[in-house]
Design a protein around this motif. Sequence first.
Motif, PDB file in Angstrom:
ATOM      1  N   SER A 131       1.742 -36.011 -28.469  1.00  0.00           N
ATOM      2  CA  SER A 131       2.940 -35.409 -27.891  1.00  0.00           C
ATOM      3  C   SER A 131       4.140 -35.853 -28.715  1.00  0.00           C
ATOM      4  CB  SER A 131       3.111 -35.866 -26.439  1.00  0.00           C
ATOM      5  OG  SER A 131       4.398 -35.566 -25.979  1.00  0.00           O
ATOM      6  N   PRO A 132       5.092 -34.968 -28.985  1.00  0.00           N
ATOM      7  CA  PRO A 132       6.288 -35.380 -29.726  1.00  0.00           C
ATOM      8  C   PRO A 132       7.142 -36.372 -28.935  1.00  0.00           C
ATOM      9  CG  PRO A 132       6.418 -33.066 -29.107  1.00  0.00           C
ATOM     10  CD  PRO A 132       5.058 -33.546 -28.730  1.00  0.00           C
ATOM     11  N   ASP A 133       6.888 -36.505 -27.638  1.00  0.00           N
ATOM     12  CA  ASP A 133       7.594 -37.518 -26.851  1.00  0.00           C
ATOM     13  C   ASP A 133       7.067 -38.918 -27.159  1.00  0.00           C
ATOM     14  OD1 ASP A 133       9.019 -35.506 -25.615  1.00  0.00           O
ATOM     15  OD2 ASP A 133       7.667 -35.409 -23.886  1.00  0.00           O
ATOM     16  N   LYS A 134       5.846 -39.022 -27.669  1.00  0.00           N
ATOM     17  CA  LYS A 134       5.209 -40.320 -27.918  1.00  0.00           C
ATOM     18  C   LYS A 134       5.332 -40.769 -29.366  1.00  0.00           C
ATOM     19  CE  LYS A 134       3.782 -40.153 -23.704  1.00  0.00           C
ATOM     20  NZ  LYS A 134       4.468 -40.880 -22.675  1.00  0.00           N
ATOM     21  N   LEU A 135       5.164 -39.847 -30.318  1.00  0.00           N
ATOM     22  CA  LEU A 135       5.291 -40.188 -31.723  1.00  0.00           C
ATOM     23  C   LEU A 135       5.672 -38.955 -32.530  1.00  0.00           C
ATOM     24  CD1 LEU A 135       1.949 -40.575 -33.601  1.00  0.00           C
ATOM     25  CD2 LEU A 135       1.991 -39.760 -31.294  1.00  0.00           C
ATOM     26  N   GLN A 136       6.409 -39.205 -33.607  1.00  0.00           N
ATOM     27  CA  GLN A 136       6.834 -38.120 -34.491  1.00  0.00           C
ATOM     28  C   GLN A 136       6.893 -38.635 -35.919  1.00  0.00           C
ATOM     29  OE1 GLN A 136      10.686 -36.822 -33.131  1.00  0.00           O
ATOM     30  NE2 GLN A 136       9.818 -35.322 -31.750  1.00  0.00           N
ATOM     31  N   PHE A 137       6.609 -37.735 -36.845  1.00  0.00           N
ATOM     32  CA  PHE A 137       6.787 -38.025 -38.264  1.00  0.00           C
ATOM     33  C   PHE A 137       8.025 -37.256 -38.697  1.00  0.00           C
ATOM     34  CE2 PHE A 137       5.758 -37.356 -42.833  1.00  0.00           C
ATOM     35  CZ  PHE A 137       5.768 -38.687 -43.199  1.00  0.00           C
ATOM     36  N   HIS A 138       9.063 -37.995 -39.060  1.00  0.00           N
ATOM     37  CA  HIS A 138      10.356 -37.379 -39.359  1.00  0.00           C
ATOM     38  C   HIS A 138      10.454 -36.960 -40.823  1.00  0.00           C
ATOM     39  CE1 HIS A 138      12.104 -38.286 -35.472  1.00  0.00           C
ATOM     40  NE2 HIS A 138      11.518 -39.473 -35.551  1.00  0.00           N
ATOM     41  N   ILE A 139      10.768 -35.702 -41.040  1.00  0.00           N
ATOM     42  CA  ILE A 139      11.043 -35.174 -42.373  1.00  0.00           C
ATOM     43  C   ILE A 139      12.404 -34.493 -42.294  1.00  0.00           C
ATOM     44  CG2 ILE A 139      10.279 -33.654 -44.239  1.00  0.00           C
ATOM     45  CD1 ILE A 139       7.438 -33.981 -43.224  1.00  0.00           C
ATOM     46  N   PRO A 140      13.488 -35.261 -42.485  1.00  0.00           N
ATOM     47  CA  PRO A 140      14.823 -34.673 -42.356  1.00  0.00           C
ATOM     48  C   PRO A 140      15.147 -33.654 -43.449  1.00  0.00           C
ATOM     49  CG  PRO A 140      14.973 -36.957 -43.068  1.00  0.00           C
ATOM     50  CD  PRO A 140      13.536 -36.686 -42.763  1.00  0.00           C
ATOM     51  N   GLN A 141      14.536 -33.788 -44.610  1.00  0.00           N
ATOM     52  CA  GLN A 141      14.756 -32.836 -45.701  1.00  0.00           C
ATOM     53  C   GLN A 141      13.415 -32.405 -46.256  1.00  0.00           C
ATOM     54  OE1 GLN A 141      17.579 -31.302 -47.338  1.00  0.00           O
ATOM     55  NE2 GLN A 141      15.797 -30.202 -48.078  1.00  0.00           N
ATOM     56  N   PRO A 142      12.909 -31.233 -45.828  1.00  0.00           N
ATOM     57  CA  PRO A 142      11.651 -30.760 -46.403  1.00  0.00           C
ATOM     58  C   PRO A 142      11.806 -30.459 -47.896  1.00  0.00           C
ATOM     59  CG  PRO A 142      12.431 -29.298 -44.642  1.00  0.00           C
ATOM     60  CD  PRO A 142      13.470 -30.345 -44.854  1.00  0.00           C
ATOM     61  N   LEU A 143      10.677 -30.301 -48.542  1.00  0.00           N
ATOM     62  CA  LEU A 143      10.687 -30.024 -49.979  1.00  0.00           C
ATOM     63  C   LEU A 143      11.524 -28.786 -50.272  1.00  0.00           C
ATOM     64  CD1 LEU A 143       9.581 -30.733 -52.791  1.00  0.00           C
ATOM     65  CD2 LEU A 143       7.654 -29.231 -52.283  1.00  0.00           C
ATOM     66  N   TYR A 168       6.939 -44.288 -33.591  1.00  0.00           N
ATOM     67  CA  TYR A 168       5.969 -44.428 -32.497  1.00  0.00           C
ATOM     68  C   TYR A 168       6.768 -44.908 -31.288  1.00  0.00           C
ATOM     69  CZ  TYR A 168       1.004 -44.594 -31.324  1.00  0.00           C
ATOM     70  OH  TYR A 168      -0.232 -44.322 -30.813  1.00  0.00           O
ATOM     71  N   TYR A 169       7.240 -43.980 -30.472  1.00  0.00           N
ATOM     72  CA  TYR A 169       8.153 -44.294 -29.386  1.00  0.00           C
ATOM     73  C   TYR A 169       7.493 -45.125 -28.285  1.00  0.00           C
ATOM     74  CZ  TYR A 169      10.752 -40.555 -31.642  1.00  0.00           C
ATOM     75  OH  TYR A 169      11.400 -39.776 -32.553  1.00  0.00           O
ATOM     76  N   TYR A 170       6.247 -44.848 -27.993  1.00  0.00           N
ATOM     77  CA  TYR A 170       5.522 -45.550 -26.938  1.00  0.00           C
ATOM     78  C   TYR A 170       4.197 -46.074 -27.495  1.00  0.00           C
ATOM     79  CZ  TYR A 170       8.846 -43.344 -23.811  1.00  0.00           C
ATOM     80  OH  TYR A 170      10.002 -42.936 -23.189  1.00  0.00           O
ATOM     81  N   PRO A 171       4.224 -47.273 -28.100  1.00  0.00           N
ATOM     82  CA  PRO A 171       2.991 -47.804 -28.708  1.00  0.00           C
ATOM     83  C   PRO A 171       1.846 -47.988 -27.713  1.00  0.00           C
ATOM     84  CG  PRO A 171       4.897 -49.058 -29.436  1.00  0.00           C
ATOM     85  CD  PRO A 171       5.367 -48.130 -28.359  1.00  0.00           C
ATOM     86  N   LYS A 172       2.132 -48.160 -26.446  1.00  0.00           N
ATOM     87  CA  LYS A 172       1.071 -48.319 -25.437  1.00  0.00           C
ATOM     88  C   LYS A 172       0.402 -46.982 -25.118  1.00  0.00           C
ATOM     89  CE  LYS A 172       1.215 -52.722 -24.440  1.00  0.00           C
ATOM     90  NZ  LYS A 172       0.143 -53.587 -24.810  1.00  0.00           N
ATOM     91  N   SER A 173       0.885 -45.889 -25.693  1.00  0.00           N
ATOM     92  CA  SER A 173       0.260 -44.594 -25.459  1.00  0.00           C
ATOM     93  C   SER A 173      -0.930 -44.359 -26.389  1.00  0.00           C
ATOM     94  CB  SER A 173       1.267 -43.454 -25.612  1.00  0.00           C
ATOM     95  OG  SER A 173       1.726 -43.355 -26.947  1.00  0.00           O
ATOM     96  N   GLY A 174      -1.266 -45.354 -27.197  1.00  0.00           N
ATOM     97  CA  GLY A 174      -2.410 -45.233 -28.101  1.00  0.00           C
ATOM     98  C   GLY A 174      -3.098 -46.571 -28.291  1.00  0.00           C
ATOM     99  N   ILE A 175      -4.288 -46.517 -28.866  1.00  0.00           N
ATOM    100  CA  ILE A 175      -5.048 -47.724 -29.184  1.00  0.00           C
ATOM    101  C   ILE A 175      -5.915 -47.451 -30.396  1.00  0.00           C
ATOM    102  CG2 ILE A 175      -7.047 -47.220 -27.717  1.00  0.00           C
ATOM    103  CD1 ILE A 175      -6.997 -50.243 -26.938  1.00  0.00           C
ATOM    104  N   VAL A 176      -6.166 -48.483 -31.166  1.00  0.00           N
ATOM    105  CA  VAL A 176      -7.020 -48.412 -32.353  1.00  0.00           C
ATOM    106  C   VAL A 176      -8.296 -49.189 -32.066  1.00  0.00           C
ATOM    107  CG1 VAL A 176      -7.256 -49.086 -34.771  1.00  0.00           C
ATOM    108  CG2 VAL A 176      -5.083 -48.188 -33.943  1.00  0.00           C
ATOM    109  N   LEU A 177      -9.444 -48.563 -32.272  1.00  0.00           N
ATOM    110  CA  LEU A 177     -10.730 -49.254 -32.208  1.00  0.00           C
ATOM    111  C   LEU A 177     -11.201 -49.428 -33.640  1.00  0.00           C
ATOM    112  CD1 LEU A 177     -10.519 -47.860 -29.309  1.00  0.00           C
ATOM    113  CD2 LEU A 177     -12.953 -48.235 -29.242  1.00  0.00           C
TER     114      LEU A 177
END
Length: 180
Positions: A131-143, A168-177
């Motif tokens: 969800s974009p509420d949880k994490l986003q990859f910011h590209i302020p200037q595309p190619l 990563y706005y809410y790190p508790k919204s994910g986990i790494v195994l």
Amino acid sequence: YEEKMQQMAYFGEAAANIKGFFNNSQVDKLVPSVWFDTATTDELLELLNEGPTRVVQNSNMKETPNTLLVPYNVYRIISTRPRSSTSDTTILEFFLRTNPYITAVEPINELEASKSGGFLSKDRMICYNRSPDKLQFHIPQPLEFFPPERNGLEYTVAAHARCGGLAYYYPKSGIVLEKA
């Protein structure tokens, strides 16, 4: 450009102190005792359910993941192995039908340590809320390409782009195994 942006999204950029999605230190990490290549069918289901269960428990039921990212080899195992010798469904089909949270399981090559370009030392599986509420990859200037410039008998085309990295706005919204 596309490959560099993908690499930055997945693994970040150490020189610029940008964290990536697959090796983010803010996200909880769990090392299960068994991994997919040696697990029985029941252990495979336990492994698949471990991520969503931990996210829900660790966030006091405030977060619910909806996506699992797995190495391709893991995806191959769970998508082709039958649930039992008398079943006509695979482990993946059974998991998606019975897990109340996960709606998508997707293979990602770079989650295998051998295919991560040296960024990961062990195979990983990521469970998160897409969800974009949880994490986003910011590209302020595309190619963006500028008009061609003639230089003698050659033409050059300049370009520019900017990347703000992963938020990563809410790190508790994910986990790494991670494989032991």
